[in-house]
Design a protein around this motif. Sequence first.
Motif, PDB file in Angstrom:
ATOM      1  N   VAL A  93      54.595  -2.481 -20.455  1.00  0.00           N
ATOM      2  CA  VAL A  93      53.621  -1.435 -20.783  1.00  0.00           C
ATOM      3  C   VAL A  93      52.321  -1.661 -20.019  1.00  0.00           C
ATOM      4  N   VAL A  94      51.884  -2.904 -19.947  1.00  0.00           N
ATOM      5  CA  VAL A  94      50.647  -3.216 -19.227  1.00  0.00           C
ATOM      6  C   VAL A  94      50.813  -2.921 -17.742  1.00  0.00           C
ATOM      7  N   ARG A  95      51.938  -3.280 -17.170  1.00  0.00           N
ATOM      8  CA  ARG A  95      52.174  -3.011 -15.747  1.00  0.00           C
ATOM      9  C   ARG A  95      52.213  -1.514 -15.461  1.00  0.00           C
ATOM     10  N   ARG A  96      52.874  -0.763 -16.320  1.00  0.00           N
ATOM     11  CA  ARG A  96      52.935   0.691 -16.112  1.00  0.00           C
ATOM     12  C   ARG A  96      51.569   1.330 -16.248  1.00  0.00           C
ATOM     13  N   ALA A  97      50.775   0.885 -17.204  1.00  0.00           N
ATOM     14  CA  ALA A  97      49.424   1.418 -17.377  1.00  0.00           C
ATOM     15  C   ALA A  97      48.553   1.085 -16.170  1.00  0.00           C
ATOM     16  N   ALA A  98      48.665  -0.146 -15.667  1.00  0.00           N
ATOM     17  CA  ALA A  98      47.881  -0.539 -14.498  1.00  0.00           C
ATOM     18  C   ALA A  98      48.293   0.257 -13.269  1.00  0.00           C
ATOM     19  N   LEU A  99      49.584   0.460 -13.091  1.00  0.00           N
ATOM     20  CA  LEU A  99      50.066   1.243 -11.956  1.00  0.00           C
ATOM     21  C   LEU A  99      49.597   2.685 -12.043  1.00  0.00           C
ATOM     22  N   THR A 100      49.630   3.253 -13.236  1.00  0.00           N
ATOM     23  CA  THR A 100      49.149   4.621 -13.421  1.00  0.00           C
ATOM     24  C   THR A 100      47.666   4.722 -13.115  1.00  0.00           C
TER      25      THR A 100
END
Length: 62
Positions: A17-24
């Motif tokens: 979730v953290v990686r996806r949020a950072a990528l977004t």
Amino acid sequence: MKSETHDPSRPDDMSVVVRRAALTLVCVALFAIFGLAAPYKIYKHYKSQPDAASALTTLGRP
């Protein structure tokens, strides 16, 4: 009976979730910079410069 063992090859759900949020967030920031700001700055740059063709015809003829 089935016991769960930690699989190091599979990340836990929170890090995903953290990686996806950072990528977004990075993608939105890059779009804001290059998708909106850069074309506007280029437009303003060329709009502020005098038209070279009209300057040559006006200055070249007496």
